[in-house]
Design a protein around this motif. Sequence first.
Motif, PDB file in Angstrom:
ATOM      1  N   PRO A   1      11.414 -18.974   1.837  1.00 46.08           N
ATOM      2  CA  PRO A   1      10.502 -19.360   2.935  1.00 46.08           C
ATOM      3  C   PRO A   1       9.074 -18.858   2.733  1.00 46.08           C
ATOM      4  O   PRO A   1       8.106 -19.572   3.020  1.00 46.08           O
ATOM      5  N   THR A   2       8.923 -17.639   2.221  1.00 43.26           N
ATOM      6  CA  THR A   2       7.583 -17.115   1.961  1.00 43.26           C
ATOM      7  C   THR A   2       6.867 -17.932   0.893  1.00 43.26           C
ATOM      8  O   THR A   2       5.671 -18.229   1.004  1.00 43.26           O
ATOM      9  N   LEU A   3       7.610 -18.345  -0.127  1.00 43.75           N
ATOM     10  CA  LEU A   3       7.006 -19.121  -1.205  1.00 43.75           C
ATOM     11  C   LEU A   3       6.578 -20.501  -0.731  1.00 43.75           C
ATOM     12  O   LEU A   3       5.560 -21.040  -1.185  1.00 43.75           O
ATOM     13  N   TYR A   4       7.344 -21.104   0.181  1.00 46.56           N
ATOM     14  CA  TYR A   4       6.934 -22.399   0.730  1.00 46.56           C
ATOM     15  C   TYR A   4       5.641 -22.270   1.522  1.00 46.56           C
ATOM     16  O   TYR A   4       4.805 -23.179   1.514  1.00 46.56           O
ATOM     17  N   ALA A   5       5.461 -21.157   2.223  1.00 45.47           N
ATOM     18  CA  ALA A   5       4.205 -20.927   2.929  1.00 45.47           C
ATOM     19  C   ALA A   5       3.039 -20.837   1.955  1.00 45.47           C
ATOM     20  O   ALA A   5       1.957 -21.388   2.197  1.00 45.47           O
ATOM     21  N   HIS A   6       3.257 -20.151   0.821  1.00 48.28           N
ATOM     22  CA  HIS A   6       2.208 -20.069  -0.198  1.00 48.28           C
ATOM     23  C   HIS A   6       1.895 -21.455  -0.774  1.00 48.28           C
ATOM     24  O   HIS A   6       0.727 -21.791  -1.011  1.00 48.28           O
ATOM     25  N   ALA A   7       2.945 -22.258  -0.996  1.00 44.15           N
ATOM     26  CA  ALA A   7       2.746 -23.603  -1.551  1.00 44.15           C
ATOM     27  C   ALA A   7       1.939 -24.475  -0.605  1.00 44.15           C
ATOM     28  O   ALA A   7       1.061 -25.237  -1.030  1.00 44.15           O
ATOM     29  N   ALA A   8       2.238 -24.383   0.690  1.00 43.54           N
ATOM     30  CA  ALA A   8       1.530 -25.205   1.670  1.00 43.54           C
ATOM     31  C   ALA A   8       0.065 -24.813   1.784  1.00 43.54           C
ATOM     32  O   ALA A   8      -0.791 -25.653   2.107  1.00 43.54           O
ATOM     33  N   ALA A   9      -0.241 -23.545   1.509  1.00 46.14           N
ATOM     34  CA  ALA A   9      -1.611 -23.058   1.681  1.00 46.14           C
ATOM     35  C   ALA A   9      -2.530 -23.425   0.524  1.00 46.14           C
ATOM     36  O   ALA A   9      -3.752 -23.443   0.688  1.00 46.14           O
ATOM     37  N   LYS A  10      -1.948 -23.722  -0.642  1.00 46.56           N
ATOM     38  CA  LYS A  10      -2.780 -23.996  -1.815  1.00 46.56           C
ATOM     39  C   LYS A  10      -2.837 -25.489  -2.076  1.00 46.56           C
ATOM     40  O   LYS A  10      -1.829 -26.116  -2.375  1.00 46.56           O
ATOM     41  N   ARG A  11      -4.019 -26.077  -1.969  1.00 48.38           N
ATOM     42  CA  ARG A  11      -4.172 -27.520  -2.146  1.00 48.38           C
ATOM     43  C   ARG A  11      -5.164 -27.898  -3.246  1.00 48.38           C
ATOM     44  O   ARG A  11      -5.315 -29.082  -3.536  1.00 48.38           O
ATOM     45  N   LYS A  12      -5.840 -26.923  -3.862  1.00 46.35           N
ATOM     46  CA  LYS A  12      -6.884 -27.234  -4.833  1.00 46.35           C
ATOM     47  C   LYS A  12      -6.539 -26.705  -6.223  1.00 46.35           C
ATOM     48  O   LYS A  12      -5.823 -25.714  -6.361  1.00 46.35           O
ATOM     49  N   ILE A  13      -7.060 -27.386  -7.250  1.00 47.25           N
ATOM     50  CA  ILE A  13      -6.977 -26.927  -8.632  1.00 47.25           C
ATOM     51  C   ILE A  13      -8.008 -25.813  -8.817  1.00 47.25           C
ATOM     52  O   ILE A  13      -9.187 -25.983  -8.475  1.00 47.25           O
ATOM     53  N   THR A  14      -7.572 -24.673  -9.342  1.00 46.87           N
ATOM     54  CA  THR A  14      -8.465 -23.518  -9.456  1.00 46.87           C
ATOM     55  C   THR A  14      -8.774 -23.121 -10.896  1.00 46.87           C
ATOM     56  O   THR A  14      -9.465 -22.123 -11.124  1.00 46.87           O
ATOM     57  N   GLY A  15      -8.292 -23.878 -11.874  1.00 51.22           N
ATOM     58  CA  GLY A  15      -8.560 -23.546 -13.264  1.00 51.22           C
ATOM     59  C   GLY A  15      -7.853 -24.510 -14.194  1.00 51.22           C
ATOM     60  O   GLY A  15      -7.232 -25.479 -13.756  1.00 51.22           O
ATOM     61  N   ASN A  16      -7.935 -24.255 -15.496  1.00 50.97           N
ATOM     62  CA  ASN A  16      -7.287 -25.130 -16.473  1.00 50.97           C
ATOM     63  C   ASN A  16      -6.643 -24.338 -17.610  1.00 50.97           C
ATOM     64  O   ASN A  16      -6.560 -24.816 -18.739  1.00 50.97           O
ATOM     65  N   THR A  17      -6.218 -23.124 -17.303  1.00 52.88           N
ATOM     66  CA  THR A  17      -5.435 -22.343 -18.263  1.00 52.88           C
ATOM     67  C   THR A  17      -4.191 -21.814 -17.558  1.00 52.88           C
ATOM     68  O   THR A  17      -4.202 -21.542 -16.354  1.00 52.88           O
ATOM     69  N   LEU A  18      -3.109 -21.651 -18.328  1.00 54.30           N
ATOM     70  CA  LEU A  18      -1.839 -21.208 -17.765  1.00 54.30           C
ATOM     71  C   LEU A  18      -1.675 -19.705 -17.924  1.00 54.30           C
ATOM     72  O   LEU A  18      -2.097 -19.131 -18.927  1.00 54.30           O
ATOM     73  N   PRO A  19      -1.045 -19.040 -16.962  1.00 56.51           N
ATOM     74  CA  PRO A  19      -0.795 -17.600 -17.093  1.00 56.51           C
ATOM     75  C   PRO A  19       0.226 -17.321 -18.193  1.00 56.51           C
ATOM     76  O   PRO A  19       1.096 -18.143 -18.478  1.00 56.51           O
ATOM     77  N   GLU A  20       0.128 -16.147 -18.793  1.00 61.16           N
ATOM     78  CA  GLU A  20       1.041 -15.762 -19.867  1.00 61.16           C
ATOM     79  C   GLU A  20       2.209 -14.923 -19.370  1.00 61.16           C
ATOM     80  O   GLU A  20       3.103 -14.599 -20.139  1.00 61.16           O
ATOM     81  N   GLN A  21       2.216 -14.602 -18.091  1.00 58.93           N
ATOM     82  CA  GLN A  21       3.294 -13.779 -17.557  1.00 58.93           C
ATOM     83  C   GLN A  21       4.491 -14.636 -17.165  1.00 58.93           C
ATOM     84  O   GLN A  21       4.348 -15.709 -16.593  1.00 58.93           O
ATOM     85  N   GLY A  22       5.691 -14.166 -17.505  1.00 60.80           N
ATOM     86  CA  GLY A  22       6.926 -14.790 -17.076  1.00 60.80           C
ATOM     87  C   GLY A  22       7.667 -13.882 -16.114  1.00 60.80           C
ATOM     88  O   GLY A  22       7.378 -12.682 -16.016  1.00 60.80           O
ATOM     89  N   LEU A  23       8.639 -14.453 -15.413  1.00 60.23           N
ATOM     90  CA  LEU A  23       9.432 -13.702 -14.442  1.00 60.23           C
ATOM     91  C   LEU A  23      10.891 -13.704 -14.867  1.00 60.23           C
ATOM     92  O   LEU A  23      11.410 -14.733 -15.327  1.00 60.23           O
ATOM     93  N   ARG A  24      11.565 -12.558 -14.704  1.00 62.51           N
ATOM     94  CA  ARG A  24      12.984 -12.462 -15.024  1.00 62.51           C
ATOM     95  C   ARG A  24      13.710 -11.743 -13.895  1.00 62.51           C
ATOM     96  O   ARG A  24      13.148 -10.865 -13.231  1.00 62.51           O
ATOM     97  N   CYS A  25      14.991 -12.119 -13.726  1.00 64.24           N
ATOM     98  CA  CYS A  25      15.790 -11.484 -12.688  1.00 64.24           C
ATOM     99  C   CYS A  25      17.266 -11.767 -12.957  1.00 64.24           C
ATOM    100  O   CYS A  25      17.625 -12.852 -13.443  1.00 64.24           O
ATOM    101  N   TRP A  26      18.131 -10.792 -12.664  1.00 62.56           N
ATOM    102  CA  TRP A  26      19.572 -11.008 -12.707  1.00 62.56           C
ATOM    103  C   TRP A  26      20.016 -11.641 -11.394  1.00 62.56           C
ATOM    104  O   TRP A  26      19.589 -11.223 -10.312  1.00 62.56           O
ATOM    105  N   VAL A  27      20.852 -12.676 -11.472  1.00 60.91           N
ATOM    106  CA  VAL A  27      21.366 -13.347 -10.276  1.00 60.91           C
ATOM    107  C   VAL A  27      22.886 -13.447 -10.379  1.00 60.91           C
ATOM    108  O   VAL A  27      23.454 -13.485 -11.476  1.00 60.91           O
ATOM    109  N   LEU A  28      23.526 -13.515  -9.223  1.00 57.85           N
ATOM    110  CA  LEU A  28      24.968 -13.661  -9.165  1.00 57.85           C
ATOM    111  C   LEU A  28      25.368 -15.125  -9.142  1.00 57.85           C
ATOM    112  O   LEU A  28      24.673 -15.963  -8.555  1.00 57.85           O
ATOM    113  N   VAL A  29      26.483 -15.446  -9.777  1.00 51.67           N
ATOM    114  CA  VAL A  29      27.080 -16.783  -9.693  1.00 51.67           C
ATOM    115  C   VAL A  29      28.122 -16.727  -8.579  1.00 51.67           C
ATOM    116  O   VAL A  29      29.186 -16.121  -8.741  1.00 51.67           O
ATOM    117  N   GLU A  30      27.807 -17.327  -7.438  1.00 52.50           N
ATOM    118  CA  GLU A  30      28.654 -17.228  -6.254  1.00 52.50           C
ATOM    119  C   GLU A  30      29.433 -18.516  -6.042  1.00 52.50           C
ATOM    120  O   GLU A  30      28.901 -19.624  -6.201  1.00 52.50           O
TER     121      GLU A  30
END
Length: 284
Positions: free
Chosen positions: A15-44
């Motif tokens: 839900p927090t991420l959807y709020a961030h998505a709704a707030a951003k409507r403009k292109i702010t640059g033309n290069t991609l970030p080099e950081q990636g995200l990792r996390c362990w998740v459960l298979v439920e």
Amino acid sequence: MSVNWLDLSNPPHLPTLYAHAAAKRKITGNTLPEQGLRCWVLVEAKPLAAFRGVCGLAPGPLLPPTWPQVLAFGLQMQLLTDKHFPFPLLGLIHLTNRIRVLRPLGGVTQLRIGVFVHNLQKHPKGATFDVVTQVDDLIGPLWEADSTLLCKGVELSGDVPQPGTQQPVAMSELTRWFAPANIGRRYARVSGDYNPIHLSAASARLFGLPSAIAHGLWLEARALAALDSHLPKANVELSVAFKKPVRLPSEVILLSSAAGSSGDFQLNGHGDLVHMTGNWRPIS
């Protein structure tokens, strides 16, 4: 490429991420970030069973080949709504999806999922980039995928890459099914993808569409469910290209041509309207 990994202790809060998505409507640059995200998740078991039901997948000992992508959705959302990501999430167009099942997807209860973006390319309508998802179990690499997304209006220098040509393949009808008006809401509940263009005609009209359209990944999962008896369980690459959207409600027709460890398929509407093309091949 070299990825600067940020390891998270818990999956992101959607839900927090959807709020961030709704707030951003403009292109702010033309290069991609080099950081990636990792996390362990459960298979439920319960969410997996609900996903199988919505996608027409029979129960079995192996995870569906598209299920890791659902588990990665929150990480992808966090990456694409971060302040350093230059494009607004709403309005991105999913062009292609490629999955590689490295080993059989069985006997796993916990997975480490990593996501990053790369491969920014000029496009006639803007720019494309790839969202890469890597999945490991306790043994090592298990599954990986990359999705190509288009952001309209991005200005890049250089030439537009020319797509390769493919020879037409003879295919015959395998099955057909009806995509009901509520399938977008049903798939959203099992995947977390509540993009308004999929939920109802009213919400889709806010984004210039005459009706809601089906999730591309639901179409892919539903097609792979119908093709399950033809598909290898490991060492296989599954590729799809999304063409014309499926307006809800409507009937779709799955065509296929299987040849041993390889095959092709296509999802059509009536009147030879092509919604999706795809194939499976051994990983070379």
